[in-house]
Design an enzyme around this catalytic site. Structure first.
Site, PDB file in Angstrom:
ATOM      1  N   VAL A 133      30.712  38.546 -51.594  1.00 27.12           N
ATOM      2  CA  VAL A 133      32.056  38.622 -52.167  1.00 27.12           C
ATOM      3  C   VAL A 133      31.980  38.580 -53.690  1.00 27.12           C
ATOM      4  O   VAL A 133      31.432  37.648 -54.267  1.00 27.12           O
ATOM      5  CB  VAL A 133      32.946  37.459 -51.679  1.00 27.12           C
ATOM      6  CG1 VAL A 133      34.356  37.593 -52.253  1.00 27.12           C
ATOM      7  CG2 VAL A 133      32.995  37.403 -50.162  1.00 27.12           C
ATOM      8  N   GLY A 188      29.524  56.746 -61.057  1.00 25.52           N
ATOM      9  CA  GLY A 188      28.776  55.980 -60.070  1.00 25.52           C
ATOM     10  C   GLY A 188      29.515  54.778 -59.512  1.00 25.52           C
ATOM     11  O   GLY A 188      28.948  53.999 -58.746  1.00 25.52           O
ATOM     12  N   LYS A 206      36.089  41.121 -47.493  1.00 24.61           N
ATOM     13  CA  LYS A 206      35.937  40.000 -48.423  1.00 24.61           C
ATOM     14  C   LYS A 206      37.084  39.006 -48.267  1.00 24.61           C
ATOM     15  O   LYS A 206      36.880  37.788 -48.358  1.00 24.61           O
ATOM     16  CB  LYS A 206      35.877  40.533 -49.854  1.00 24.61           C
ATOM     17  CG  LYS A 206      34.651  41.406 -50.113  1.00 24.61           C
ATOM     18  CD  LYS A 206      34.753  42.142 -51.438  1.00 24.61           C
ATOM     19  CE  LYS A 206      33.558  43.050 -51.660  1.00 24.61           C
ATOM     20  NZ  LYS A 206      33.684  43.867 -52.890  1.00 24.61           N
ATOM     21  N   GLY A 305      27.292  46.296 -58.222  1.00 26.57           N
ATOM     22  CA  GLY A 305      26.147  46.781 -58.989  1.00 26.57           C
ATOM     23  C   GLY A 305      24.881  46.051 -58.599  1.00 26.57           C
ATOM     24  O   GLY A 305      24.915  44.918 -58.121  1.00 26.57           O
TER      25      GLY A 305
END
Length: 429
Positions: A133, A188, A206, A305
């Site tokens: 999360v 991206g 989440k 990321g």
């Protein structure tokens, strides 16, 4: 300090897994000092062994994750495969062989978290999942541990960076949805198939995890009401700006006023520019927690990321490794309240409704009567008309969502209403 290393199996070596392997290698000495023993990457399970993985010893690569877990010397497994299977089976196998697990798998935890927690407890092992999360943001552990003595009443947050990037671009540049999505894809932030993000599935998973932690009850993915953001338009942002608001895709988790139930939902909403979440830009995440004693807390940072997510994974690795050395386990599932999850219809909220109506006398009275018949009070009305056509924007006071939905259905049947241009909830007041 113990000199024999704790051995780690890495299950998956994509964007996140590669960063985990890199940090374990480059920060090996620091990790040793923080844990009190070395940690050694003992094997890396992947699907495509021929792929070049910079910084990962090819000798560690295997396609047989089960055999890696069963070989007898693994202490901790890091699961960054994602999805339901084979991740679920591998985590279960790890527990059965005395291995604690660190996972970033939000979908699996939202669907089968209770069963995984039960398996971990049965075998006396840890299950940590900070990275599941909000990426690098320390959120799961503060809610599970730091606020364990408090009572959390509400959690509201932006937990998907892709959708926040798109909505931020629509707000700041006036871009349409598709144009903003194309930019997110080029940079991206969005996958080739962005459905999980833009339709709210990622945020809903989440939300289920956070609701379970916040309210000490079991909330599954199916319990979370979900709406995507693909219908949000430039006109919606124009309306929001006229109200001093912006639009965000929010995960909202609430304990009922009587404390007897909870709600969990994900949907786009207008929020005032004065609210802390309104200023969250680009692909960042932020979560606003309201607790009885601590008051209002906000957690903010990069929510996705490789490096940010790997940071959360490594934080869990250190915690689990310390527990291993102490022959202890950390906190497991807390679901003692067993509170029911109320349907969306019971949620009390506000609506912003934009109607296309005939531009003639009596229309406003007819619309206002429809709201009154369904027990919904109107806060403000704005009407603009030209050449026999008009737009009518109604903002309601708070009312049960079922009553608001019933009002909208009744409005659609009025002969003076040409159509419902947009409907959006208003939050954060």
């Amino acid at each position: 300090m113990r000199t024999r290393p704790l051995k780690v199996a890495l299950l998956g070596c994509g964007v996140v897994g590669s960063e985990v392997a890199r940090i374990m290698t480059t920060h090996a000495d620091d990790l040793t000092q923080r844990i009190g023993a070395p940690v050694e990457l003992a094997g890396v399970a992947v699907r495509r062994p021929s792929k070049v993985r910079e910084g990962v010893d090819p000798a560690l690569i295997t396609t047989d994750a089960t055999a890696l877990l069963k070989r007898g010397d693994i202490d901790i497994a890091i699961e960054v495969i994602g999805g339901i299977e084979p991740a679920r089976g591998l985590i279960t196998t790890a527990f059965e062989h005395g291995i604690s697990v660190v996972s970033a798998n939000k979908a699996l935890l939202a669907q089968d978290g209770a069963a995984l927690h039960a398996a971990a407890e049965r075998h006396g092992r840890d299950l940590y999942y900070e990275a599941a999360v909000a990426g690098a943001i320390p959120l799961v552990r503060p809610m599970r541990e730091s606020l364990a003595g408090d009572k959390i009443n509400r959690v509201m947050g932006i937990v998907n960076g892709t959708t926040n990037f798109i909505l931020d671009k629509m707000d700041s540049t006036g871009a349409g949805y598709q144009e903003a999505l194309d930019e997110a894809t080029a940079l991206g932030y969005a996958e080739a198939d962005p459905t999980a993000d833009v339709e709210g599935y990622d945020a809903a998973a989440k939300a289920a995890i956070l609701a379970g932690i916040a309210f000490h009850t079991r909330v599954r993915l199916d319990d979370v009401y979900r709406e995507g953001m693909t219908e949000v338009s430039a006109a919606d942002f124009a309306s929001a700006k006229r109200m001093g608001c912006t639009i965000k895709l929010l995960a909202i988790l609430e304990r009922a006023a009587d404390g007897e139930s909870v709600t969990a939902r994900v949907h786009p909403a207008m929020i005032p520019l004065s609210h802390p979440l309104a200023s969250v830009r680009e692909a960042y995440n932020a979560v606003f927690v309201e607790a009885e004693a601590a008051g209002r807390l906000m957690f903010y940072g990069p929510g996705a990321g490789g490096a940010p997510t790997a940071s959360a994974v490594l934080g869990d690795l250190v915690a689990v490794a310390r527990n291993k050395l102490a022959e202890a386990t950390g906190p497991g599932e807390s679901a003692y309240t067993q509170l029911p999850v109320s349907p969306m219809g019971d949620v009390v909220t506000r609506y912003h409704i934009s109607l296309d109506v005939a531009d003639k006398p009596g229309v406003l009275a007819q619309v206002a009567t429809t709201f009154a018949e369904h027990g919904v009070s109107i806060d403000t009305v704005r009407q603009q008309g030209k050449d026999g056509e008009a737009s009518l924007v109604v903002v309601t006071h708070r009312a049960p969502d079922a009553a608001l939905s019933g009002t909208v259905e009744a409005l659609r049947k009025l002969d003076t209403v040409r159509g419902v241009a947009s409907i959006m909830r208003v939050e954060g007041e």
